[in-house]
Design an enzyme around this catalytic site. Sequence first.
Site, PDB file in Angstrom:
ATOM      1  NE  ARG A 282      -3.477   0.415   3.028  1.00  0.00           N
ATOM      2  CZ  ARG A 282      -3.951   0.359   4.268  1.00  0.00           C
ATOM      3  NH1 ARG A 282      -3.446   1.142   5.202  1.00  0.00           N
ATOM      4  NH2 ARG A 282      -4.893  -0.494   4.583  1.00  0.00           N
ATOM      5  CE1 TYR A 283       0.160   4.199   3.739  1.00  0.00           C
ATOM      6  CE2 TYR A 283       0.805   2.319   5.080  1.00  0.00           C
ATOM      7  CZ  TYR A 283      -0.048   3.370   4.833  1.00  0.00           C
ATOM      8  OH  TYR A 283      -1.106   3.597   5.673  1.00  0.00           O
TER       9      TYR A 283
ATOM     10  NE  ARG B   6       5.117   2.094   6.264  1.00  0.00           N
ATOM     11  CZ  ARG B   6       4.762   3.288   5.773  1.00  0.00           C
ATOM     12  NH1 ARG B   6       5.320   3.760   4.681  1.00  0.00           N
ATOM     13  NH2 ARG B   6       3.823   3.995   6.368  1.00  0.00           N
TER      14      ARG B   6
ATOM     15  CB  CYS C 226      -4.116 -16.001  15.725  1.00  0.00           C
ATOM     16  SG  CYS C 226      -4.192 -14.836  14.355  1.00  0.00           S
TER      17      CYS C 226
ATOM     18  CB  CYS D 158      -8.770 -10.575  18.927  1.00  0.00           C
ATOM     19  SG  CYS D 158      -7.025 -10.901  19.295  1.00  0.00           S
TER      20      CYS D 158
ATOM     21  CB  CYS E 248      -9.757 -10.348  14.529  1.00  0.00           C
ATOM     22  SG  CYS E 248      -8.565 -10.482  13.192  1.00  0.00           S
TER      23      CYS E 248
ATOM     24  NE  ARG F 206      -4.880  -8.174   7.538  1.00  0.00           N
ATOM     25  CZ  ARG F 206      -3.708  -7.733   8.021  1.00  0.00           C
ATOM     26  NH1 ARG F 206      -3.093  -8.398   8.979  1.00  0.00           N
ATOM     27  NH2 ARG F 206      -3.148  -6.664   7.525  1.00  0.00           N
TER      28      ARG F 206
ATOM     29  CG  ASP G 115      -9.593  -1.449  11.389  1.00  0.00           C
ATOM     30  OD1 ASP G 115      -9.478  -0.244  11.096  1.00  0.00           O
ATOM     31  OD2 ASP G 115      -8.618  -2.184  11.644  1.00  0.00           O
TER      32      ASP G 115
ATOM     33  CG  ASP H  31      -5.816   1.067   9.014  1.00  0.00           C
ATOM     34  OD1 ASP H  31      -5.259   1.241   7.917  1.00  0.00           O
ATOM     35  OD2 ASP H  31      -5.252   0.580  10.008  1.00  0.00           O
TER      36      ASP H  31
ATOM     37  CE  LYS I 170      -1.710   1.449  10.340  1.00  0.00           C
ATOM     38  NZ  LYS I 170      -1.326   0.878   9.012  1.00  0.00           N
TER      39      LYS I 170
HETATM   40  C1  LIG Z   1      -0.619  -0.088   8.799  1.00  0.00           C
HETATM   41  C2  LIG Z   1      -0.067  -0.623   7.554  1.00  0.00           C
HETATM   42  C3  LIG Z   1       1.309  -0.616   7.297  1.00  0.00           C
HETATM   43  C4  LIG Z   1       2.306  -0.126   8.301  1.00  0.00           C
HETATM   44  O1  LIG Z   1       2.157   1.209   8.554  1.00  0.00           O
HETATM   45  P1  LIG Z   1       3.119   1.930   9.569  1.00  0.00           P
HETATM   46  O2  LIG Z   1       2.469   3.261   9.729  1.00  0.00           O
HETATM   47  O3  LIG Z   1       4.455   1.986   8.914  1.00  0.00           O
HETATM   48  O4  LIG Z   1       3.168   1.119  10.819  1.00  0.00           O
HETATM   49  C5  LIG Z   1       1.749  -1.061   6.090  1.00  0.00           C
HETATM   50  N1  LIG Z   1       0.913  -1.540   5.168  1.00  0.00           N
HETATM   51  C6  LIG Z   1      -0.412  -1.583   5.385  1.00  0.00           C
HETATM   52  C7  LIG Z   1      -1.291  -2.133   4.323  1.00  0.00           C
HETATM   53  C8  LIG Z   1      -0.947  -1.137   6.579  1.00  0.00           C
HETATM   54  O5  LIG Z   1      -2.257  -1.213   6.806  1.00  0.00           O
HETATM   55  S1  SF4 Z   2      -6.274  -9.311  15.987  1.00  0.00           S
HETATM   56 FE1  SF4 Z   2      -6.749 -10.973  14.530  1.00  0.00          FE
HETATM   57  S2  SF4 Z   2      -4.802 -11.395  13.503  1.00  0.00           S
HETATM   58 FE2  SF4 Z   2      -4.323 -10.291  15.390  1.00  0.00          FE
HETATM   59  S3  SF4 Z   2      -3.964 -11.911  16.946  1.00  0.00           S
HETATM   60 FE3  SF4 Z   2      -6.113 -11.272  17.112  1.00  0.00          FE
HETATM   61  S4  SF4 Z   2      -7.188 -12.769  15.816  1.00  0.00           S
HETATM   62 FE4  SF4 Z   2      -5.035 -12.857  15.197  1.00  0.00          FE
END
Ligand SMILES: *Cc1c(COP(=O)(O)O)cnc(C)c1O
Ligand code: SF4
Length: 353
Positions: A95-96, A99, A108, A112, A115, A117, A278, A315, A322
């Site tokens: 996305r960026y 990174r 996991c 949670c 979560c 995801r 989220d 997010d 973010k």
């Molecule tokens: C949050 C996130 C990151 C990491 O972001 P940082 O601000 O560097 O911690 C990288 N990629 C994605 C898709 C993210 O959601």
């Molecule tokens: S937030 Fe989601 S991905 Fe992270 S530890 Fe909890 S269940 Fe796993």
Amino acid sequence: MTRLLEIPAARTLRTADDLVKAGLAAEARELDAVMAAYATAITPGLAGLIDRGDAADPIALQFVPSLAELEVRLEEMPDPIGDKAHEPVEGIVHRYPDRVLLKAVSVCPVYCRFCFRREMVGPDKDSNLTPAELDAALAYIRAHPEIWEVILTGGDPFMLSARRAAALTRALEAIPHVKVIRWHTRMPVADPRKVSGEFVEAIRSRTKAVYVAVHCNHARELTADAKAALGRMADAGIVLLSQSVLLKGVNDSVAALADLMRGLVEARVRPYYLHQLDFAPGTSHFRVAVEDGQRLVRELRDAISGIAQPQYVIDIPGGVSKAVAALSDVDTGADGSRLRGRDGVWREYPTQV
Ligand SMILES: *Cc1c(COP(=O)(O)O)cnc(C)c1O
Ligand code: SF4
């Protein structure tokens, strides 16, 4: 209040029957629909922390399935932060420019209930990367010299065996433009013994900077075992950061946040992000209004050390980036600027040219 279970459970709780036997659910059938929709796992360590006499126990709220999860709101989405929109190859989210996320596993040690995801993680999602997919993901990183940092996430990448974690670290070490390896994990809290000396040895590096961001939402998660696991990583030269989610009933008070952030700093973890929850399905019972979050974070700023301050972030739904959510201490209007002090008082600041 009596604790029904004095001795921690011997193994991870995964079924409704497990929860009933452990005194964490009244009736198994009642939770069938929730447990069919979303994975459940509570490690013995975390199960042992739950006060059975407290219906609003902050550890129980995070991990024990609840009927409230069946209420899905209109604004909630299966992929709230838009991972899928930026996935050039399986397991990579880019996305960026500088990174990427590398999602090697979709399991996991605990699940949670909030979560982000939750539609993608779980033992039956079967989306752990195959060896061929992992090779393709590494090839993508190798082919993109702008990638400066690789963020290992999932699921929880600390679910990898020490052998596989070492192989991944060695593969990333061999890519010259990758300078930073960052792991995102809940393992030090969920199953601290998994963060063994052998595992720490597997992820440390002599050529790259290694960061570990620990997901932790309540001070009580920082048990002696958890602190020992964090200490093993800190002693190995790994830089520790934290990620917390602002959760109603778990940490939505200045006192709870102060205890958590101080506890992290005492364990040599530098607070990094406090996430606004989220819009994942069935999580509305955990949601704190942004204005309340902003007030809490400002009060926290006024109350505790600067090194214990997380950044409050949201997010943007759909996967833009973010957004920084904290209120500013600078107020610039037509007549000049004012600065807000730790005492809460706004003071005029000379206009600059
Ligand atoms: C949050 C996130 C990151 C990491 O972001 P940082 O601000 O560097 O911690 C990288 N990629 C994605 C898709 C993210 O959601
Ligand atoms: S937030 Fe989601 S991905 Fe992270 S530890 Fe909890 S269940 Fe796993």
